[in-house]
Scaffold this motif. Structure first.
Motif, PDB file in Angstrom:
ATOM      1  N   TYR A 202      67.197  95.735 -72.355  1.00  0.00           N
ATOM      2  CA  TYR A 202      66.889  95.510 -70.912  1.00  0.00           C
ATOM      3  C   TYR A 202      68.030  95.812 -69.950  1.00  0.00           C
ATOM      4  O   TYR A 202      69.256  95.877 -70.372  1.00  0.00           O
ATOM      5  CB  TYR A 202      66.479  93.958 -70.754  1.00  0.00           C
TER       6      TYR A 202
ATOM      7  N   ILE B 150      70.028  94.077 -66.763  1.00  0.00           N
ATOM      8  CA  ILE B 150      70.032  93.116 -65.801  1.00  0.00           C
ATOM      9  C   ILE B 150      70.556  93.342 -64.351  1.00  0.00           C
ATOM     10  O   ILE B 150      70.115  93.034 -63.426  1.00  0.00           O
ATOM     11  CB  ILE B 150      71.052  91.836 -66.621  1.00  0.00           C
ATOM     12  N   ASP B 151      71.686  94.235 -64.543  1.00  0.00           N
ATOM     13  CA  ASP B 151      72.242  94.486 -63.421  1.00  0.00           C
ATOM     14  C   ASP B 151      71.357  95.259 -62.195  1.00  0.00           C
ATOM     15  O   ASP B 151      71.315  95.311 -60.830  1.00  0.00           O
ATOM     16  CB  ASP B 151      73.363  95.645 -63.465  1.00  0.00           C
ATOM     17  N   GLU B 152      70.265  96.014 -62.781  1.00  0.00           N
ATOM     18  CA  GLU B 152      69.569  96.726 -61.742  1.00  0.00           C
ATOM     19  C   GLU B 152      68.211  95.703 -61.307  1.00  0.00           C
ATOM     20  O   GLU B 152      67.608  96.094 -60.055  1.00  0.00           O
ATOM     21  CB  GLU B 152      68.634  97.842 -62.542  1.00  0.00           C
ATOM     22  N   LEU B 153      68.175  94.538 -61.679  1.00  0.00           N
ATOM     23  CA  LEU B 153      67.295  93.633 -61.281  1.00  0.00           C
ATOM     24  C   LEU B 153      67.962  92.863 -59.865  1.00  0.00           C
ATOM     25  O   LEU B 153      68.943  92.702 -59.775  1.00  0.00           O
ATOM     26  CB  LEU B 153      67.098  92.472 -62.064  1.00  0.00           C
TER      27      LEU B 153
ATOM     28  N   ILE C 157      62.532  90.087 -69.222  1.00  0.00           N
ATOM     29  CA  ILE C 157      63.147  91.186 -68.688  1.00  0.00           C
ATOM     30  C   ILE C 157      62.541  92.376 -69.328  1.00  0.00           C
ATOM     31  O   ILE C 157      62.506  93.776 -68.537  1.00  0.00           O
ATOM     32  CB  ILE C 157      64.742  90.982 -68.818  1.00  0.00           C
TER      33      ILE C 157
ATOM     34  N   TYR D 187      67.476  97.732 -73.919  1.00  0.00           N
ATOM     35  CA  TYR D 187      68.843  97.235 -73.369  1.00  0.00           C
ATOM     36  C   TYR D 187      69.948  97.969 -73.400  1.00  0.00           C
ATOM     37  O   TYR D 187      70.209  98.711 -74.535  1.00  0.00           O
ATOM     38  CB  TYR D 187      69.074  95.835 -74.157  1.00  0.00           C
TER      39      TYR D 187
ATOM     40  N   SER E 264      73.854  98.490 -72.197  1.00  0.00           N
ATOM     41  CA  SER E 264      75.373  97.629 -71.660  1.00  0.00           C
ATOM     42  C   SER E 264      76.172  98.615 -70.689  1.00  0.00           C
ATOM     43  O   SER E 264      76.449  99.555 -71.368  1.00  0.00           O
ATOM     44  CB  SER E 264      75.845  97.021 -72.842  1.00  0.00           C
ATOM     45  N   LYS E 265      76.228  98.380 -69.375  1.00  0.00           N
ATOM     46  CA  LYS E 265      76.913  99.354 -68.743  1.00  0.00           C
ATOM     47  C   LYS E 265      78.258  98.739 -68.427  1.00  0.00           C
ATOM     48  O   LYS E 265      78.582  97.406 -68.488  1.00  0.00           O
ATOM     49  CB  LYS E 265      76.080  99.382 -67.187  1.00  0.00           C
TER      50      LYS E 265
ATOM     51  N   GLU F 229      77.417  89.093 -74.361  1.00  0.00           N
ATOM     52  CA  GLU F 229      77.178  89.838 -73.457  1.00  0.00           C
ATOM     53  C   GLU F 229      76.256  89.585 -72.381  1.00  0.00           C
ATOM     54  O   GLU F 229      76.415  89.633 -71.140  1.00  0.00           O
ATOM     55  CB  GLU F 229      77.118  91.224 -73.985  1.00  0.00           C
TER      56      GLU F 229
ATOM     57  N   ARG G 109      76.591  88.739 -68.305  1.00  0.00           N
ATOM     58  CA  ARG G 109      75.838  89.397 -67.379  1.00  0.00           C
ATOM     59  C   ARG G 109      75.292  88.516 -66.228  1.00  0.00           C
ATOM     60  O   ARG G 109      74.958  88.711 -65.045  1.00  0.00           O
ATOM     61  CB  ARG G 109      75.087  90.656 -67.843  1.00  0.00           C
ATOM     62  N   MET G 110      74.533  87.563 -66.989  1.00  0.00           N
ATOM     63  CA  MET G 110      73.683  86.551 -66.114  1.00  0.00           C
ATOM     64  C   MET G 110      74.636  85.604 -65.335  1.00  0.00           C
ATOM     65  O   MET G 110      74.501  85.523 -64.067  1.00  0.00           O
ATOM     66  CB  MET G 110      72.930  85.486 -66.970  1.00  0.00           C
TER      67      MET G 110
ATOM     68  N   LYS H 137      75.799  87.916 -62.345  1.00  0.00           N
ATOM     69  CA  LYS H 137      74.706  88.334 -61.495  1.00  0.00           C
ATOM     70  C   LYS H 137      74.526  87.119 -60.729  1.00  0.00           C
ATOM     71  O   LYS H 137      74.400  87.199 -59.181  1.00  0.00           O
ATOM     72  CB  LYS H 137      73.373  88.353 -62.197  1.00  0.00           C
TER      73      LYS H 137
END
Lengths: 185, 250
Positions: free
Chosen positions: A110, A112-115, A174, A182, A184-185, B7, B11-12, B15
């Motif tokens: 998934y 996350i950053d793009e959400l 997600i 998923y 990871s960036k 990880e 990220r959460m 965010k």
């Protein structure tokens, strides 16, 4: 830094029960605290109620702040406790069956950053209430399992297991939203 | 913990770190109203934890009442003396610096006047002379050699006793002396002899009664046993042994 200095200076005025200082403190912290409340609440309306009750508690129980840590951090903890109180009043049965479906889905990816905030928030709100509280307290607020267990009157094992299920649930949701792998960036 | 989980958590957290949604307008008014209702609650203390003492009229009234009660409890009280003088005694611990005044001996209220009427004029004259020389209770001597037993400051207010040096000098200090016992009446030698020659009065004693009883039993002129009183007044029994002997000889 300036924001912290402003908040600390407003604390002195709030101690004297100065209504102007209280209003200024509210405007300085309201937005950030509403973000905290929205992660715990099922809806925006519920989040606003939690925010209102939280600030009233802040101004009426100001003497309980002992000066340990930042004042903003203390206000944040008051908001979390107010949200937990609201959760206890509206305790719903956990949908264990729904959580069981997510157990096998954690391997898929998934993003996350793009959400957007609202999308991620919507996903968190789909969590059952107990899982949502534990997830927010551990992942976002940084509470330990021991502290969560003491606050919610559950065992550490229950806290750990429910956190794990919450993660799985969110990853699944997600994934469903993005429909991708998923990364990871 | 699973590295993926770590990880995911990171990220959460990142965010939502700067998540600041818009606050609805009017929410502060609701908080303001809630704070007003909290402050209006009885016994509710909001804000500074320090208690501030305010000198309110209630406190002033309470202090006034306490002082009034203390004055009433310790107010001077009238004291009535046995001699009939009414005064307010105040015990002082120090001797007065000024010399004490000379006072005339006051008339004792009738304690010897009945006795005076019994005796002749000469005796009365002698009594008055001796009384004049004796120090009386309640009087003052202008003599520092006299020892003082108790020192009391009197403020007498009795208007009946006149002239009363105590009334005239209400704040003077007097010395009260403890007197030695003295005979109330002193007789001349002639009167003492006269009194001594008077025999004991013939009082109705036990001897009379016993003689009456013996007379009832023994009808003879001479009684074998008679009762009488001796010089000191004690009962004396007289046996008539001659009468008993004559009976035997007959």
């Amino acid at each position: 830094m300036e924001h912290a200095a402003t908040v600390n200076s407003l604390y002195e005025g709030c101690k004297e029960n100065n209504r102007q200082a209280q209003e200024m403190l509210y405007h300085a912290l309201a937005s950030k605290m509403l973000g905290v409340c929205m992660r715990y609440a099922s809806s925006t309306f519920e989040a606003e109620d939690i925010l209102q009750a939280g600030f009233v508690k802040v101004f009426t129980q100001l003497s309980s702040f002992r000066g340990e840590g930042s004042f903003e951090g203390w206000v944040r903890r008051v908001m979390v406790n107010t949200a937990i109180e609201a959760y206890r009043k509206n305790t719903r049965l956990l949908r264990i069956a729904d959580m069981a479906e997510a157990d096998g889905a954690f391997q898929q990816g998934y993003v996350i950053d793009e959400l957007e905030y609202e999308d991620l928030l919507a996903i968190i709100r789909t969590l059952p209430e107990g899982y949502r509280v534990i997830f927010n307290m551990y992942v976002i607020e940084g509470y330990s399992h021991k502290e969560i267990a003491e606050t919610l009157h559950i065992s550490e094992g229950t806290s750990k297991s429910q956190l794990s299920r919450a993660r799985s649930w969110l990853k699944e949701k997600i994934k469903q939203m993005e429909g991708g792998v998923y990364e990871s960036k | 913990m699973n590295p993926n989980d770590k990880e995911f958590d990171r990220r959460m957290r990142e965010k939502f770190k700067n998540f600041t949604p818009g606050v609805p307008v009017g929410l502060w008014n609701k908080i303001d109203d809630a704070l007003d209702s909290e402050t209006s609650k009885p016994g509710k203390i909001i804000g500074p934890t320090r208690t501030r003492w305010k000198f309110t009229p209630r406190w002033a009234a309470a202090v006034l009442v306490v002082f009034a009660l203390a004055y009433w409890y310790n107010r001077p009280v009238e004291v009535i003396y046995l001699q009939g003088k009414v005064g307010i005694p105040v015990v002082v611990g120090e001797e007065p610096p000024s010399p004490r005044p000379v006072l005339q001996p006051a008339d004792e209220p009738g304690d010897i006047s009945p006795a005076k009427s019994v005796f002749t004029g000469k005796v009365l004259e002698r009594i008055n002379r001796i009384s004049a020389e004796m120090p009386r209770e309640g009087t003052v001597r202008d003599d520092d050699t006299q020892p003082s037993a108790v020192e009391i400051q009197l403020v007498a207010t009795d208007a009946e006793t006149a002239p009363d040096p105590i009334v005239d000098d209400p704040l003077e200090t007097y010395i009260i002396e403890v007197l030695d016992l003295q005979p109330l009446v002193v007789l001349e030698e002639a009167e003492e002899v006269m009194l001594a020659n008077v025999g004991p009065s013939d009082t109705f004693g036990v001897s009379r009664l016993l003689n009456f009883v013996v007379g009832a039993v023994d009808q003879r002129a001479e009684k074998a046993i008679t009762f009488s009183n001796d010089e000191e007044g004690s009962l004396r029994i007289d046996f008539n042994f001659n009468l008993v002997k004559n009976r035997k000889s007959k």
